[in-house]
Design a protein around this motif. Structure first.
Motif, PDB file in Angstrom:
ATOM      1  N   LEU A 112       0.823  -1.220   0.000  1.00 11.09           N
ATOM      2  CA  LEU A 112       0.000   0.000   0.000  1.00 11.09           C
ATOM      3  C   LEU A 112       0.854   1.265   0.000  1.00 11.09           C
ATOM      4  O   LEU A 112       0.333   2.365   0.169  1.00 11.09           O
ATOM      5  N   ARG A 113       2.155   1.131  -0.196  1.00  8.32           N
ATOM      6  CA  ARG A 113       3.070   2.263   0.035  1.00  8.32           C
ATOM      7  C   ARG A 113       2.744   3.489  -0.822  1.00  8.32           C
ATOM      8  O   ARG A 113       2.932   4.624  -0.381  1.00  8.32           O
ATOM      9  N   GLU A 114       2.213   3.284  -2.033  1.00  9.27           N
ATOM     10  CA  GLU A 114       1.912   4.428  -2.894  1.00  9.27           C
ATOM     11  C   GLU A 114       0.470   4.925  -2.737  1.00  9.27           C
ATOM     12  O   GLU A 114       0.069   5.881  -3.387  1.00  9.27           O
ATOM     13  N   ARG A 115      -0.305   4.251  -1.924  1.00 12.94           N
ATOM     14  CA  ARG A 115      -1.725   4.611  -1.806  1.00 12.94           C
ATOM     15  C   ARG A 115      -1.904   5.902  -0.985  1.00 12.94           C
ATOM     16  O   ARG A 115      -1.214   6.087   0.017  1.00 12.94           O
ATOM     17  N   PRO A 116      -2.825   6.780  -1.405  1.00 11.05           N
ATOM     18  CA  PRO A 116      -3.093   7.984  -0.570  1.00 11.05           C
ATOM     19  C   PRO A 116      -3.496   7.565   0.844  1.00 11.05           C
ATOM     20  O   PRO A 116      -4.286   6.630   1.004  1.00 11.05           O
ATOM     21  N   ILE A 117      -2.978   8.252   1.841  1.00 17.60           N
ATOM     22  CA  ILE A 117      -3.210   7.847   3.234  1.00 17.60           C
ATOM     23  C   ILE A 117      -4.707   7.862   3.567  1.00 17.60           C
ATOM     24  O   ILE A 117      -5.190   7.055   4.349  1.00 17.60           O
TER      25      ILE A 117
END
Lengths: 277, 256
Positions: free
Chosen positions: B136-141
């Protein structure tokens, strides 16, 4: 391109470039922190301070700077402490500033042309001195963003987290509010006290619709800010309408288009606890 | 050798006319895992804010990690303390992704004018793997679920390389499966790092089984403290909460 032959238009284009950059960058701060109303309040404080300067005969930009910084210094703690509903207390300060602005204007003697110029802005009559001040402000704002990017990102996206990990979050937060005040002061002459805030809010709000990256948001907002200023200037020149109004309407149209084509349109609203696991 | 990392003596904290802590004294040794329970408004969160220097004492004294808290800047101390709060309301459009959010954890120690190094970015990647959200590292928080968001918050605190770990209702407002996963993660971290940990909850079902000591708070005071076996009894809990309370079966079995 005969429009570029005029010296006043060259100044206006330069003011639009610089004002577009500075306003859009601070706009990204207030839009991301959801502090739009605070920005409106600071803008009106600057306007009131400038009118005080005109009335009492000192440099209106000094009045604008002092009032906008004082407003930021008062509003920050009000928003933080929550003693009153921030909307209510900021609304009271906002209306007080507007009331003071009209009071100072009413107390002035003689023609109020200069005061009305601060009202609506007069980008076509900006002087070299205004541009130097605007350039210095824009350089300062961009320099601060480059120097403190990681702290600014942490504070505007996760202020409580920034505080908890040992970032000087309160200093950065007030720095952002004061930067907003300084930018508004520097742009007051060209865009006008009533319209300046639209140029801060609209390009940044439009960029907010288009990306999840803060860096991209800054660049898109700056591009929208400059386009708003230049397109507004061109429209005002050819249609012979007030330049400040044309700039603001252009920026509002850009916001409308960005919202219509936003990839975030289908994103659900703010999450409310409890959340699904 | 003195192993005490937190010493609080007769601490009083008030928010205007409300007294949030009334004469609290506490000692915590290095490596302890302490559970803090009590009803809402008992002063649990305020106690944690005293420890990380954000809560200002109006009376009493506190030493944390060798520093005396005397009302001055607590920024140096906060860099050494990881803090995870309960899931917060967050704008799903926020322009920051999971990896950037977790990287914020090292900004305090980095200081002004320094950018994260390659080694720090690798640490962020490792921690994201450890807490199970590397994908999920690139997913918007703002697009994470409650459980995923708390994993990111824990990852951010770990990237900080803290010496004390403060967890303030980290399992509140998330579903039971995610609660269990978060608790397992917190316990795994403690077993691996032996980091001094204070875990606040008002929900007895979310009390980690590795608690070595329980602190029971009520009305801004430490009402009782002791081993989980001695504290997790119906008569004690019923007095604490002011209502008949039975020990949840899953907790009772852990400490029986």
């Amino acid at each position: 391109m005969s429009i570029l032959q005029y010296h006043f238009m060259q100044n206006a284009i330069l003011a639009g470039l610089l004002g577009g950059i500075a306003c859009s960058v601070v706009g990204v701060f207030v839009v991301t922190m959801h502090l739009s109303f605070i920005g409106v309040c600071i803008a009106h404080a600057a306007f009131a301070g400038a009118l005080l300067g005109l009335w009492l005969g000192f440099n209106p930009l000094i009045g604008a700077l002092l009032f906008s910084l004082a407003a930021a210094a008062i509003i920050g703690p009000v928003a933080d402490r929550g003693e009153l509903n921030p909307d209510t207390s900021i609304g009271i300060i906002f209306s007080l500033m507007l009331g003071l602005a009209f009071l100072f204007m009413g107390l002035m003697h003689g023609a109020r042309t200069e005061a009305l110029n601060l009202f609506w802005g007069s980008i076509l009559t900006v002087t070299r001195q205004d541009i130097v001040f605007l350039a210095a402000t824009t350089g300062l704002i961009v320099g601060l963003v480059v120097a403190f990017y990681k702290e600014i990102q942490a504070v505007i996206c996760h202020r409580q987290v920034a505080l908890a990990v040992g970032i000087p979050a309160t200093v950065i937060f007030y720095g952002l509010l004061f930067s907003t005040g300084v930018t508004i002061t520097a742009s007051l002459q060209s865009i006008g006290g009533l319209l300046i805030y639209c140029l801060i809010l609209n390009p940044a709000a439009a960029a907010y619709q288009l990306t999840y990256s803060l860096k991209k948001m800054l660049f898109i907002a700056v591009a929208f800010g400059i386009v708003s200023c230049w397109a507004g200037l061109a429209v005002s020149y050819w249609l012979d309408i007030p330049s400040g109004a044309a700039i603001v309407i252009t920026s509002a149209i850009i916001f409308g288009l960005a919202t219509a084509f936003s990839p975030k349109r289908k994103v659900k609203g703010w999450q409310r606890v409890p959340l699904a696991g | 050798m003195d192993n005490t990392v937190i010493r609080i003596e007769d601490a009083v904290v008030s928010y205007r006319e409300d007294v949030a802590l009334q004469g609290v004294s506490l000692e915590v040794e290095k490596g302890e895992f302490i559970g803090i329970i009590g009803p809402n408004g008992a002063g649990k969160t305020t106690l944690l804010t005293v420890i990380n220097g954000l809560g200002k004492l109006v009376h009493g004294q506190a030493w944390v990690l060798g520093s005396r808290l005397n009302g001055g800047s607590s920024i140096p101390l906060r860099k050494r303390i990881g803090y995870v709060a309960q899931v917060e309301r967050i704008d799903p459009r926020l322009p920051i992704n999971v990896s950037e959010t977790v990287t914020v954890g090292c900004y305090g120690r980095l200081g002004l004018f320094h950018r994260p190094t390659r080694a720090q970015r690798e640490t962020v990647d490792k921690v994201l793997e450890m807490v199970g959200i590397a994908h999920l590292r690139e997913r918007p928080i703002g697009h994470l679920s409650g459980g995923e968001y708390q994993r990111a918050a824990i990852a951010r605190a770990l990237v900080q390389q803290p010496e004390i770990f403060l967890l303030d209702e980290p399992t509140a407002s998330i579903d039971q499966k995610a609660q269990r996963e978060i608790l397992n993660l917190i316990q795994l971290i403690h077993k691996q790092s032996h980091m001094t940990t204070l875990f606040v909850t008002h929900d007895l079902r979310t009390l980690p089984s590795i608690c070595q000591r329980l602190i029971l708070m009520r009305d801004g005071k430490i009402w009782r403290q002791g081993s989980p076996e001695s504290m997790l009894r119906e008569e004690v809990l019923s007095q604490l909460y002011g209502a008949p309370i039975s020990v949840p079966s899953e907790i009772a079995s852990l400490y029986s």
